[in-house]
Motif scaffolding. Structure first.
Motif, PDB file in Angstrom:
ATOM      1  N   LYS A 150       7.807   9.953   1.259  1.00  0.00           N
ATOM      2  CA  LYS A 150       7.203  10.604   0.088  1.00  0.00           C
ATOM      3  C   LYS A 150       8.204  10.722  -1.064  1.00  0.00           C
ATOM      4  CE  LYS A 150       3.626  13.153   2.609  1.00  0.00           C
ATOM      5  NZ  LYS A 150       3.126  14.475   3.050  1.00  0.00           N
ATOM      6  N   VAL A 151       9.440  11.047  -0.738  1.00  0.00           N
ATOM      7  CA  VAL A 151      10.466  11.129  -1.783  1.00  0.00           C
ATOM      8  C   VAL A 151      10.751   9.743  -2.352  1.00  0.00           C
ATOM      9  CG1 VAL A 151      12.914  11.615  -2.198  1.00  0.00           C
ATOM     10  CG2 VAL A 151      11.520  13.244  -0.921  1.00  0.00           C
ATOM     11  N   ALA A 152      10.799   8.735  -1.490  1.00  0.00           N
ATOM     12  CA  ALA A 152      11.012   7.367  -1.963  1.00  0.00           C
ATOM     13  C   ALA A 152       9.888   6.928  -2.893  1.00  0.00           C
ATOM     14  CB  ALA A 152      11.108   6.419  -0.769  1.00  0.00           C
TER      15      ALA A 152
ATOM     16  N   PHE B 288       0.815  -1.205   0.000  1.00  0.00           N
ATOM     17  CA  PHE B 288       0.000   0.000   0.000  1.00  0.00           C
ATOM     18  C   PHE B 288       0.864   1.277   0.000  1.00  0.00           C
ATOM     19  CE2 PHE B 288      -2.449  -3.271   2.328  1.00  0.00           C
ATOM     20  CZ  PHE B 288      -3.534  -3.386   1.467  1.00  0.00           C
ATOM     21  N   GLY B 289       2.166   1.100   0.157  1.00  0.00           N
ATOM     22  CA  GLY B 289       3.065   2.251   0.180  1.00  0.00           C
ATOM     23  C   GLY B 289       3.009   3.038   1.471  1.00  0.00           C
ATOM     24  N   GLY B 290       2.444   2.470   2.517  1.00  0.00           N
ATOM     25  CA  GLY B 290       2.329   3.151   3.810  1.00  0.00           C
ATOM     26  C   GLY B 290       1.420   2.354   4.724  1.00  0.00           C
TER      27      GLY B 290
ATOM     28  N   GLY C 292      10.744  11.504   8.714  1.00  0.00           N
ATOM     29  CA  GLY C 292      10.491  10.170   8.179  1.00  0.00           C
ATOM     30  C   GLY C 292       9.403  10.172   7.116  1.00  0.00           C
ATOM     31  N   GLU C 293       8.413  11.019   7.318  1.00  0.00           N
ATOM     32  CA  GLU C 293       7.336  11.161   6.333  1.00  0.00           C
ATOM     33  C   GLU C 293       7.889  11.716   5.026  1.00  0.00           C
ATOM     34  OE1 GLU C 293       2.977  13.430   6.013  1.00  0.00           O
ATOM     35  OE2 GLU C 293       4.311  13.771   7.730  1.00  0.00           O
TER      36      GLU C 293
ATOM     37  N   SER D 153      11.562  10.683  13.462  1.00  0.00           N
ATOM     38  CA  SER D 153      10.832   9.453  13.150  1.00  0.00           C
ATOM     39  C   SER D 153       9.827   9.723  12.040  1.00  0.00           C
ATOM     40  CB  SER D 153      10.113   8.937  14.400  1.00  0.00           C
ATOM     41  OG  SER D 153       9.071   9.809  14.774  1.00  0.00           O
ATOM     42  N   GLY D 154       9.001   8.715  11.749  1.00  0.00           N
ATOM     43  CA  GLY D 154       8.009   8.862  10.694  1.00  0.00           C
ATOM     44  C   GLY D 154       6.959   9.908  10.995  1.00  0.00           C
TER      45      GLY D 154
END
Length: 366
Positions: free
Chosen positions: A189-191, A61-63, A184-185, A157-158
């Protein structure tokens, strides 16, 4: 929330006849997508630390999907608690207290851990200690290092990017926080924009290490003297660089972009953290949170701290990410002051860190 002095003293007598240095805390952590339970002795000795990760479930789900995370916690929480006690070599009846993450975090995920903790505390007739997730990340350092106050914590952290001053044991003052994306967020998002797997942080870190140079990207310093952070503009700059390259039909140097992004993030974190250490006369700098496992950040902080003679504390990687051992370490601060939590405790996804500070008197009520 604390209970009255008479009840607290009764709990102390019934549940913990040993000194607090030997007290056994069963800690539970379910704030996001790790189900974890640990047994901590005296706030510093890890007897067990069991972590069940859900990354394989959420990666497609990418998250993290909150409802799925909650369901997975329900499926595993009892088994994880039993395993933690078994690996610690003790029985449930030997426990002095139950600690659990009260917040911040995903409300549904938090509730699973809280219900389990309440049930166990009531069944065993021992104290319940609702614990702050970020206090846990900070006091993960106490599991492997001696803290010297005042000290400054850089929490990355995230969901969090904060600078926290610890004037004394268990007393927190947030001096800087993110105004938009947590670090972390931003990494995730960049990844995602680079089509890298979730979680993005380790993949960006690895890709950046392969680059021969860094793409130039902006640094968000904000107004003069501010210890706050902002990474949304940097994230937008990365997306703009990707789109412009693709529109021109040119190949994208993903490694250089990853290195440029990481260097921009690290520069701001390091400069502000060290400035805060100097301004507040902190004796140590503590690196905390999941992003503390980032090799680039660890190396940059270590180099700068070495140059300026600042003592840097970083926990091992398994204590940087979410785990219950850190919750037990923080909860011990409350246990030894007899500052329990009532059984009507509720999950608080926005629990302020300062509100969780230990009270000055050391016993309840103050």
């Amino acid at each position: 929330m604390t209970i009255d002095k008479e009840t607290a003293q009764a709990h102390t007598t019934a549940a913990d006849e040993r000194s607090f240095d030997d007290a056994l805390i069963l800690a539970i952590e379910t704030s996001c997508d790790e189900t974890s339970a640990a047994v901590i002795q005296g706030g510093k000795r890890i007897l067990s630390n069991v972590v069940s990760s859900q990354i394989d479930v959420h990666v497609r789900f990418g998250g993290v999907v909150p409802e799925i995370a909650s369901r997975k916690h329900v499926e595993t929480i009892t088994l994880i608690m039993e395993q933690a006690v078994r690996e610690a070599g003790c029985s449930m009846r030997e426990l002095s207290a139950i600690a659990v993450t009260q917040g911040p975090g995903l409300v549904g995920a938090l509730l699973v851990g809280i219900v389990a903790a309440k049930s166990l505390a009531m069944a065993l007739d021992i104290p319940l200690i609702g614990t702050h997730h970020i206090a846990g990340h900070i006091y993960a350092n106490a599991l492997v290092h001696e803290l010297r106050y005042p000290c400054m914590a850089l929490v990355v952290s995230g969901g969090h990017t904060e600078l926290v001053l610890l004037e004394s044991e268990g007393r927190f003052q947030v001096v800087g926080r993110t105004r938009d994306d947590a670090v972390g967020e931003a990494y995730d998002k960049v990844a995602r924009a680079l089509k890298l797997p979730y979680p993005g942080g380790p993949h960006i870190d690895k890709l950046a290490s392969q680059a021969g140079h860094a793409m130039e990207l902006p640094r968000a310093w904000l107004e003069q003297g501010s210890y706050d952070f902002s990474f949304s503009g940097l994230k937008s700059a990365v997306l703009a660089a990707i789109n412009q390259t693709r529109m021109k039909g040119l190949p994208l140097d993903e490694a250089a972009l990853a290195r440029g992004f990481q260097e921009s993030v690290i520069d701001v974190l390091v400069v502000k953290a060290l400035r805060a250490v100097r301004e507040y006369d902190a004796r140590q700098l503590l690196l905390c949170g999941g992003v503390a496992a980032n090799r680039g950040l660890r190396a940059a902080l270590a180099a700068r701290c070495d140059e300026e003679g600042i003592e840097l504390l970083i926990p091992p990687g398994n204590l940087c990410t979410d785990n219950a051992a850190m919750i037990g370490a923080a909860a011990h601060l409350k246990l030894k002051r007899s500052q329990w939590t009532e059984l009507d405790m509720k999950a608080d996804p926005a629990l302020p860190l300062e509100s969780w500070s230990v009270t000055a008197c050391g016993t309840v009520p103050c």
